[in-house]
Motif scaffolding. Structure first.
Motif, PDB file in Angstrom:
ATOM      1  N   PRO A 234       6.080   2.281   8.291  1.00 21.92           N
ATOM      2  CA  PRO A 234       5.289   1.825   9.440  1.00 21.92           C
ATOM      3  C   PRO A 234       4.529   0.527   9.182  1.00 21.92           C
ATOM      4  N   LEU A 235       4.165   0.269   7.928  1.00 21.91           N
ATOM      5  CA  LEU A 235       3.465  -0.972   7.587  1.00 21.91           C
ATOM      6  C   LEU A 235       4.422  -2.113   7.260  1.00 21.91           C
ATOM      7  N   GLN A 236       5.706  -1.890   7.437  1.00 23.48           N
ATOM      8  CA  GLN A 236       6.731  -2.891   7.131  1.00 23.48           C
ATOM      9  C   GLN A 236       6.703  -3.281   5.651  1.00 23.48           C
ATOM     10  N   VAL A 237       6.471  -2.276   4.826  1.00 27.42           N
ATOM     11  CA  VAL A 237       6.504  -2.452   3.372  1.00 27.42           C
ATOM     12  C   VAL A 237       7.813  -1.855   2.879  1.00 27.42           C
ATOM     13  N   LEU A 238       8.746  -2.707   2.513  1.00 30.26           N
ATOM     14  CA  LEU A 238      10.074  -2.246   2.128  1.00 30.26           C
ATOM     15  C   LEU A 238      10.306  -2.322   0.627  1.00 30.26           C
ATOM     16  N   GLY A 255      -2.533   6.048 -10.483  1.00 29.10           N
ATOM     17  CA  GLY A 255      -2.429   4.668 -10.947  1.00 29.10           C
ATOM     18  C   GLY A 255      -1.041   4.095 -11.062  1.00 29.10           C
ATOM     19  N   GLY A 256      -0.019   4.710 -10.459  1.00 25.07           N
ATOM     20  CA  GLY A 256       1.345   4.266 -10.694  1.00 25.07           C
ATOM     21  C   GLY A 256       1.973   3.371  -9.649  1.00 25.07           C
ATOM     22  N   LEU A 257       1.217   2.946  -8.647  1.00 26.04           N
ATOM     23  CA  LEU A 257       1.783   2.180  -7.535  1.00 26.04           C
ATOM     24  C   LEU A 257       1.892   0.693  -7.868  1.00 26.04           C
ATOM     25  N   ARG A 258       2.987   0.086  -7.431  1.00 25.64           N
ATOM     26  CA  ARG A 258       3.183  -1.371  -7.514  1.00 25.64           C
ATOM     27  C   ARG A 258       3.528  -1.904  -6.134  1.00 25.64           C
ATOM     28  N   LEU A 259       2.822  -2.941  -5.708  1.00 25.55           N
ATOM     29  CA  LEU A 259       3.018  -3.552  -4.392  1.00 25.55           C
ATOM     30  C   LEU A 259       2.979  -5.066  -4.492  1.00 25.55           C
ATOM     31  N   ARG A 260       3.545  -5.724  -3.501  1.00 23.17           N
ATOM     32  CA  ARG A 260       3.287  -7.157  -3.319  1.00 23.17           C
ATOM     33  C   ARG A 260       1.850  -7.295  -2.797  1.00 23.17           C
TER      34      ARG A 260
END
Length: 381
Positions: A234-238, A255-260
């Motif tokens: 929904p947030l357009q995070v692909l 603590g394991g998330l990686r994002l732009r």
């Protein structure tokens, strides 16, 4: 010293990188872009970001992004020394399409998912005992421990004796014990009580992991799958990675998330808009405000909500309250409701221990208070 010098250099221009002075790139990721003047920010002041950051030796800032009135107004990337979950990566040239460790910003994202699951009736009532959902640990449920609720886990106030300040590598750290345990949740719930549940804040990544376990149990989905469907698509995070970690597959919630960074900024934007992104509802109505309500005294001068930090700044004679997600190394997501403003910062000040390098607190705070807030034009709403 060479690494410090490289950390201050901007990455070479590419098709996906912003132009000089942090002018944002227009990408097909849902962000509308705007000139500073269009959102009542001082373009000349924003052009001083490089000089502002360069005053710190060893600065190692990786990205700074600003959104105001729902529009991306600045994004600036640098080259710097980085790591991925404590594994050295050397010098990385950051750009709009390069993901970054979020570290404990992941905790705040987990809280967003819990709000979604609650609205779907797929998460336990917040004031129910954790032992009602996890009866397999009933042998640990002393009368005092049975009072631990999911609301207590959300506010880091379970009352269990817990110390992550030593850093993961120290065998005396509870974080080390949690990750190495054959049954992490038995390890967590077997800790002695240090305070009555709901009364004293104590930073505890195990609490977030147990929240994620309840989420997985209620939804029948992995953290990755549920986050992808309910939040990121929904947030357009692909493009994201969420390392679920450990034998329980929920430890990565802490603590394991990686994002732009552009996608990190979207999380702050939906906190400003009562959970909506470009007109589409992502969070249940009211969950953002409920999450950002002060629940308990946190560390230092901060209050704490549902896995979100709550603080304040002083600018031009006015007190401005903000909500923030903090991650080890200088990962910061600040939401300033009075200015309709979101600021995302990534950096590489991991250091050692829960607090990391002192620069991880000093530099992001200075960017917010000494650079971004003053760049909002006087008299601007």
């Amino acid at each position: 010293m060479a690494a410090f010098a490289l950390a201050a250099m901007a990455a070479p221009a590419s098709a996906q990188e912003p132009r000089e002075c942090g002018t944002p790139a227009s990408l097909a990721d849902g962000w509308a872009v705007a000139a500073p003047a269009d959102v009542a920010m001082d373009a000349k002041a924003l052009c001083g970001l490089d000089a502002f950051i360069s005053q710190w030796p060893g600065r190692n800032v990786h990205a700074v992004l600003i959104a105001r009135h729902g529009k991306l107004v600045m994004e600036r990337y640098y080259a710097g020394v980085d790591e991925r979950m404590a594994r050295p990566l050397g010098i990385v040239r950051f750009a709009a399409d390069v993901k970054h460790d979020m570290r404990s910003v992941s905790k705040s994202v987990t809280s967003l998912l819990i709000g979604i699951a609650l609205a779907e009736g797929r998460f336990p009532t917040l004031d129910s005992s954790v032992f009602d959902t996890f009866p397999q640990y009933g042998d640990l449920a002393t009368p005092e421990k049975r009072r631990i609720t999911f609301r207590d886990l959300l506010t880091m106030s379970a009352g269990l004796k817990w110390d992550e300040s030593r850093g993961y590598a120290d065998p005396l750290s509870n974080e080390y014990g949690l990750v190495e345990a054959t049954d992490p949740f038995r390890y967590l719930l077997s800790q002695p009580m240090a305070a009555a549940p709901g009364t004293v804040y104590a930073y505890n990544g195990g609490a977030t992991a147990l929240l994620a376990a309840a989420l997985a149990k209620g939804t029948g989905r992995s953290l990755n799958d549920y986050a992808r469907e309910k939040l990121f698509v929904p947030l357009q995070v692909l493009d994201f990675d969420w390392d679920e970690m450990g034998v329980s597959h929920q430890l990565g919630a802490a603590g394991g998330l990686r994002l732009r960074p552009r996608d990190m900024l979207k999380l702050g934007q939906i906190m400003l808009t009562d959970g909506q992104w470009n007109g589409r509802r992502v969070l249940p109505p009211g969950w953002a405000a409920e999450s950002a309500t002060p629940r308990i005294n946190g560390e230092g001068l901060y209050f704490y909500g549902y896995q979100w930090w709550l603080g304040r700044s002083f600018s031009r004679g006015h007190e401005l309250t903000w909500t923030a997600a903090f991650g080890l190394g200088g990962q910061r997501l600040y939401i300033v409701p009075a200015l309709d403003l979101v600021l995302a910062i990534t950096a590489g000040h991991y250091g050692s221990g829960q607090g990391g390098s002192p620069l991880q607190a000093v530099i992001p705070s200075a960017i917010l208070n000494g650079f971004v807030l003053p760049a909002v034009l006087r008299g601007s709403p």
